[in-house]
Design a protein around this motif. Sequence first.
Motif, PDB file in Angstrom:
ATOM      1  N   VAL A   1      -3.639  -5.657 -11.924  1.00 48.97           N
ATOM      2  CA  VAL A   1      -2.569  -5.473 -12.901  1.00 48.97           C
ATOM      3  C   VAL A   1      -3.187  -5.562 -14.286  1.00 48.97           C
ATOM      4  CG1 VAL A   1      -0.357  -6.328 -13.763  1.00 48.97           C
ATOM      5  CG2 VAL A   1      -0.896  -6.511 -11.317  1.00 48.97           C
TER       6      VAL A   1
ATOM      7  N   ALA B   1       2.211  -9.422 -11.218  1.00 50.69           N
ATOM      8  CA  ALA B   1       1.125 -10.140 -10.549  1.00 50.69           C
ATOM      9  C   ALA B   1       1.677 -11.262  -9.673  1.00 50.69           C
ATOM     10  CB  ALA B   1       0.157 -10.697 -11.589  1.00 50.69           C
TER      11      ALA B   1
ATOM     12  N   CYS C   1       3.163  -9.695  -6.609  1.00 52.18           N
ATOM     13  CA  CYS C   1       2.094  -9.197  -5.723  1.00 52.18           C
ATOM     14  C   CYS C   1       1.514 -10.344  -4.905  1.00 52.18           C
ATOM     15  CB  CYS C   1       0.993  -8.536  -6.551  1.00 52.18           C
ATOM     16  SG  CYS C   1       1.371  -6.888  -7.166  1.00 52.18           S
ATOM     17  N   LYS C   2       1.262 -11.462  -5.568  1.00 52.03           N
ATOM     18  CA  LYS C   2       0.673 -12.601  -4.870  1.00 52.03           C
ATOM     19  C   LYS C   2       1.642 -13.176  -3.847  1.00 52.03           C
ATOM     20  CE  LYS C   2      -2.864 -14.997  -4.096  1.00 52.03           C
ATOM     21  NZ  LYS C   2      -3.965 -14.311  -3.404  1.00 52.03           N
TER      22      LYS C   2
ATOM     23  N   THR D   1      -4.878 -10.253  -5.886  1.00 54.72           N
ATOM     24  CA  THR D   1      -4.467  -9.671  -7.162  1.00 54.72           C
ATOM     25  C   THR D   1      -5.288 -10.227  -8.319  1.00 54.72           C
ATOM     26  OG1 THR D   1      -2.201  -9.514  -6.290  1.00 54.72           O
ATOM     27  CG2 THR D   1      -2.484  -9.256  -8.667  1.00 54.72           C
TER      28      THR D   1
ATOM     29  N   LEU E   1      -5.203 -10.132 -12.533  1.00 58.93           N
ATOM     30  CA  LEU E   1      -4.402  -9.838 -13.719  1.00 58.93           C
ATOM     31  C   LEU E   1      -5.313  -9.878 -14.934  1.00 58.93           C
ATOM     32  CD1 LEU E   1      -1.668  -9.435 -15.192  1.00 58.93           C
ATOM     33  CD2 LEU E   1      -1.333 -11.927 -15.051  1.00 58.93           C
TER      34      LEU E   1
ATOM     35  N   GLY F   1      -3.847 -16.479  -7.435  1.00 61.37           N
ATOM     36  CA  GLY F   1      -4.087 -15.288  -8.235  1.00 61.37           C
ATOM     37  C   GLY F   1      -5.137 -15.536  -9.307  1.00 61.37           C
TER      38      GLY F   1
END
Length: 384
Positions: A9, A20, A23-24, A30, A32, A162
């Motif tokens: 991202v 983000a 997504c995680k 991921t 970021l 993340g």
Amino acid sequence: MTTDYDVIVVGAGIFGSCTAYNCKKLGLKTLLLEQFDLGHGNGSSHGKSRITRYAHTEVEYVDLVGDSYSQIFELERIRGEKLWKKTGLLWVSTGNEVEKIHNNLKSKNIEHEVVKGSDVEKRYPQFNLNDEWNALIDPMGGVIYADKWLNAFRDEFKRMGGILHDRETVLSHTEVGDNLSVVTNKAKYTTKKIVFTVGCWITKFLPDVKFNIEPISISVCYWKAKDNSDSFLLNEDHYPVVIAQEMDLKVFHYSLPDTDYPGAIKFCYHYGDALTKDLQHPEKRSQRCIDLPAKFIQKYMPVIDGSAPVRVDKCIYTNSPDDHYIVGPIPSKNPNILVGGCGSGSGFKVAPGIGKALAEMAAGKKTTVDVSFFSAARFKPSKI
């Protein structure tokens, strides 16, 4: 071929941080990336306050708002932290916008109230309107604690494992194939998906997008009470979040309590000046961006001193051709490249919902909320 990440991202403002995080939550590895220091004031996500509301003139927004509320309620439970203040929203308009909003909220069974303009003062003594105005009250409207939202989504993203890098600038990316690469000023990464949530910098990363994107500089004006004894009417316990539309003049204002600066409400014209070619605020701001809210205040808000703002900050809007968001792939691009952008000054409140939709797209899942209304496929090609 294995990749370093499932998703990269780009841009850690509110859209990117929410993307983000989601997504995680879906189990995607991921990264970021943010080009500036965290907490910078160069884009659209800084400051202490934003408006949240169910009330919209387009019904397609309502479920996205609902999903965002749900995520915020969950984060508040997890963190034991208050992330917004329910003040109610007051929407006033001289046109038929209130009727549109009423119909939208009614279709979704969202609580609200329609009142005459002359009755607004009974509820909110800060205003003195006549019956040329229509008004709607959305009791779920309120103040977003913007800085706390940013920190919450970033913190929880990192807590889940993340990876967040600030002060790392993306220099280039590939747009061909299933395995993509991202080159920064510090490293090169491979990934299955790239999500650009970069605000006004979208024109830098996707310069050949075939529709117009307009980044503008907003003058964020703050105003005090005429009499210090009335200053309490400006705080979160007494002042609602506000949208005011003078449809005959095509003028749109928004307002919030004194969350950012005690004793001074935020009351701003919902438009501004073009950014420079290098995406900086212009050296000189348009006086119109100050005069228009001043005129409204002087005419309709008797307790506020509309002679001059006590402070003027800056913010950036990134607008699409129709002022609606862009969520998902760009038709002319690799479908593994997604975009969340063109928040057009109203996107903060739905950033959790947009982030969730983008994460679901990146994971190959059907989106919880239908965001097809915000697809870039709606635009016909034109030159930037």
